[in-house]
Design a protein around this motif. Structure first.
Motif, short mmCIF file in Angstrom:
data_model
loop_
_atom_site.label_atom_id
_atom_site.label_comp_id
_atom_site.label_asym_id
_atom_site.label_seq_id
_atom_site.Cartn_x
_atom_site.Cartn_y
_atom_site.Cartn_z
N GLY A 149 0.79 -1.22 0.00
CA GLY A 149 0.00 0.00 0.00
C GLY A 149 0.82 1.27 0.00
O GLY A 149 0.27 2.37 -0.07
N GLY A 150 2.16 1.13 0.05
CA GLY A 150 3.00 2.31 0.06
C GLY A 150 3.00 3.07 -1.25
O GLY A 150 3.32 4.25 -1.29
N ALA A 151 2.63 2.40 -2.34
CA ALA A 151 2.50 3.03 -3.65
C ALA A 151 1.32 2.39 -4.36
O ALA A 151 1.13 1.17 -4.27
CB ALA A 151 3.77 2.86 -4.48
N VAL A 152 0.51 3.18 -5.05
CA VAL A 152 -0.66 2.64 -5.76
C VAL A 152 -0.80 3.31 -7.12
O VAL A 152 -0.40 4.45 -7.31
CB VAL A 152 -1.97 2.82 -4.95
N ALA A 153 -1.38 2.57 -8.05
CA ALA A 153 -1.71 3.12 -9.37
C ALA A 153 -3.02 2.49 -9.82
O ALA A 153 -3.33 1.34 -9.48
CB ALA A 153 -0.61 2.81 -10.38
N LEU A 154 -3.79 3.26 -10.59
CA LEU A 154 -5.08 2.80 -11.09
C LEU A 154 -5.11 3.05 -12.59
O LEU A 154 -4.74 4.14 -13.06
CB LEU A 154 -6.20 3.58 -10.39
N ALA A 155 -5.52 2.04 -13.37
CA ALA A 155 -5.63 2.22 -14.81
C ALA A 155 -6.65 3.31 -15.11
O ALA A 155 -7.59 3.51 -14.33
CB ALA A 155 -6.04 0.91 -15.47
N PRO A 156 -6.51 4.03 -16.21
CA PRO A 156 -7.45 5.10 -16.53
C PRO A 156 -8.90 4.66 -16.52
O PRO A 156 -9.79 5.44 -16.16
CB PRO A 156 -7.00 5.55 -17.93
#
Length: 394
Positions: A176-183
């Protein structure tokens, strides 16, 4: 006041920018909005369009920022979750200390030891991803919140889904220290830069069957890193990015001598997963290459940053084969330096030497041109080496 930069986010057309600034002395953290009438209308300025804060819950505000494609919805991390700010148009941003909505991800974790918050937002501004990592145990989770429409956000303490990497999370792995979500909001990539049991780390990919169909799960669809057999000192999962075509990018900086890399994960429609690695031959040791990454929506262009520079990678790879890229060979043995120069389509130029009376071995002490430059294919790189009782041209 902008010296403690915490993060940035931009709209898809590049006309709206969020700049998060950490707390300085008695000044609370804030997020500044800068807006131009068009991407080509930017001018240097020290006057933001708007200043966003949270008067009610200022703790941790600005720990992460994300912006919707149209520049109208902002997601800003705070101690127990994130705040949503929404305006009618990208040109309508004004100073505000009252969020449109507050999303509470993990209030118990905040009370137990504080949280590190990372945030991501879908292009349409309707899906929010919040990574919350407890600073005491380093156990974390990622929380999905959904709104019926971009202008329909309401405060909530009930996530639509909770994503973890095990039934109770893995102690110390920093999930959870870094997150990304596809468009499109259907794929999430969650970093776990594990520093507790040595720098190993990983990144976990989760996918929803349809828009708005997220369900809580502890079973990722794919994994990047996570093995202890990798290069000593690498930290995969430090930073992450996602595209719409199933491509994920995972920053893998090194805290030891190696400069680091970025791992590319591509999930084909068939479900097959392929991997590749991006490196920078011009990065010196401990440059932390991979500390920050970015990816275009179509997955064809990647940005990978170190503490000194940012490198652009294009999937076709044509640029790297049509030009000479000057690598970093300072400190390398002459044979290794020659090999590194040739591998990036350059040629070894003049080699001069300085004799050392006390230090056995030999190594490169300077190079011309400087590393990181793009030159015509076959351009020469001159070297100066220091060696002990060495032979060859002076």
């Amino acid at each position: 006041a902008l010296s403690n930069l915490a993060g940035i986010a931009t709209s898809s057309n590049g006309a709206t920018v969020l700049v998060a600034v950490g707390a300085v002395g008695n000044e609370r953290a804030a997020v500044y909005v800068f807006h131009a009438t068009s991407p080509s209308a930017w001018r240097s300025t020290v006057t933001p369009t708007a200043r966003l804060t949270n008067a009610a819950e200022p703790a941790g505000f600005g720990s992460g920022v994300a912006l919707s494609s149209d520049g109208r919805t902002a997601l800003i991390g705070e101690l127990a979750g994130a705040d949503v700010f929404r305006v009618a148009s990208a040109a309508a941003w004004r100073n505000s200390s009252r969020p449109t909505a507050t999303l509470v991800a993990d209030p118990e974790g905040a009370e137990a030891g504080g949280l590190s918050i990372a945030v991501a937002l879908s292009a349409d501004g309707r899906t929010a991803l919040i990574g919350a990592m407890n600073l005491s145990t380093l156990v974390g989770a990622a929380y999905i919140f959904r709104a019926a429409a971009a202008d329909a956000w309401t405060s909530s303490a009930t996530p639509d889904a909770v994503l973890t990497d095990g039934p109770a999370g893995l102690f110390g792995d920093g999930f959870g220290g870094a997150v990304a979500l596809a468009p499109d909001g259907m794929t999430a990539l969650v970093g776990a830069a594990n520093l507790t049991y040595g720098p190993v780390g990983a990144a976990y990919l989760f996918h929803a069957a349809a828009t708005g169909a997220w369900v809580s799960t502890a079973t990722p669809d794919a994994l990047v890193g996570g093995d202890r057999g990798g290069q000593s000192g690498d930290v995969p999962g430090w930073s992450v990015a996602l595209s719409n075509d199933g491509t994920g990018l995972v920053g893998d900086p090194s805290v030891l001598r190696e400069p680091g890399s970025a791992d590319v994960l591509h999930v084909a429609p068939s479900g097959d997963v392929s991997h590749a690695k991006l490196t920078n031959a011009a990065s010196p040791p401990r440059d932390l290459f991979g500390v920050s990454v970015g990816l275009s929506a179509d997955g064809t262009t990647a940005l990978v940053s170190s503490i000194r520079s940012t490198v652009i990678f294009v999937r076709s790879g044509l640029r790297s084969t049509a030009q000479c890229y000057v690598p970093y060979v300072h400190g390398e043995a002459l044979r290794a330096a020659r090999r590194g120069i040739r591998s990036t389509h350059c040629r070894v130029g003049e080699v001069t030497r300085t004799t050392a009376s006390r230090a056995p071995g030999e190594h490169v002490i300077s190079q011309t041109p400087r590393p990181g430059r793009w030159l015509a294919k076959g351009a020469r790189v001159s070297l100066r080496r220091r060696c002990w009782s060495c032979r060859g041209p002076r």
